[in-house]
Scaffold this motif. Structure first.
Motif, PDB file in Angstrom:
ATOM      1  N   ASP A 142       0.837  -1.195   0.000  1.00  0.00           N
ATOM      2  CA  ASP A 142       0.000   0.000   0.000  1.00  0.00           C
ATOM      3  C   ASP A 142       0.878   1.253   0.000  1.00  0.00           C
ATOM      4  O   ASP A 142       0.626   2.210  -0.744  1.00  0.00           O
ATOM      5  N   ASN A 160      -8.164   3.875   4.381  1.00  0.00           N
ATOM      6  CA  ASN A 160      -8.416   3.273   3.071  1.00  0.00           C
ATOM      7  C   ASN A 160      -9.912   3.091   2.818  1.00  0.00           C
ATOM      8  O   ASN A 160     -10.394   3.354   1.715  1.00  0.00           O
ATOM      9  N   PHE A 220      -6.732  -2.987  -0.655  1.00  0.00           N
ATOM     10  CA  PHE A 220      -5.720  -2.783   0.390  1.00  0.00           C
ATOM     11  C   PHE A 220      -6.365  -2.810   1.781  1.00  0.00           C
ATOM     12  O   PHE A 220      -5.835  -3.421   2.702  1.00  0.00           O
TER      13      PHE A 220
END
Length: 137
Positions: A25, A89, A125
């Protein structure tokens, strides 16, 4: 010998570790952030938002990438920071979909597709990180 072989096979073919999820990530986020900053003057005509938006988003992503990299290299990995990364995220993916759905930032069609593709990748992710957190004691 069989135990070592079995352990090695499991370790290399098993689920993604938290460290791997965070560092992957970090690499993708950092590259994207740098591309936004470096290409801001070109990306506006392709994707829609102004160069200023790309510079600001790119700088934010660079900071996020740094936090992800630092978190992913700690021993042990701080659960709070890893959880925070996954939550950011999730928020980024939802926010990206909202940007497209509500027509914010005057995205071009290419910009809308790009934004939704990024939302999907960021959701992956988040899923990898949350799954790894659940498996990590």
């Amino acid at each position: 010998m069989n135990t070592t072989t079995a352990d090695t096979t499991t370790a290399t073919t098993g689920p993604v570790t938290l460290k791997t999820a965070l560092l992957l990530d970090a690499a993708v986020t950092g590259a994207n952030g740098l591309a936004y900053v470096a290409g801001a003057a070109v990306l506006d005509s392709l994707l829609g938002p102004s160069p200023t938006h790309f510079v600001l988003i790119g700088a934010f992503l660079a900071v996020c990438a740094t936090i992800l990299a630092v978190t992913g290299t700690r021993r042990p990995i701080p659960r709070g920071w890893a959880t925070f990364a996954a939550e950011v995220n999730v928020a980024w993916a939802i926010g990206s979909v909202a940007v497209v759905a509500f027509g914010w930032l005057d995205l071009t069609t290419t910009g809308e597709v790009w934004t939704l593709m990024q939302a999907a990748l960021v959701a992956v992710f988040a899923t990898l990180q949350l799954t790894a957190l659940r498996r990590t004691p």
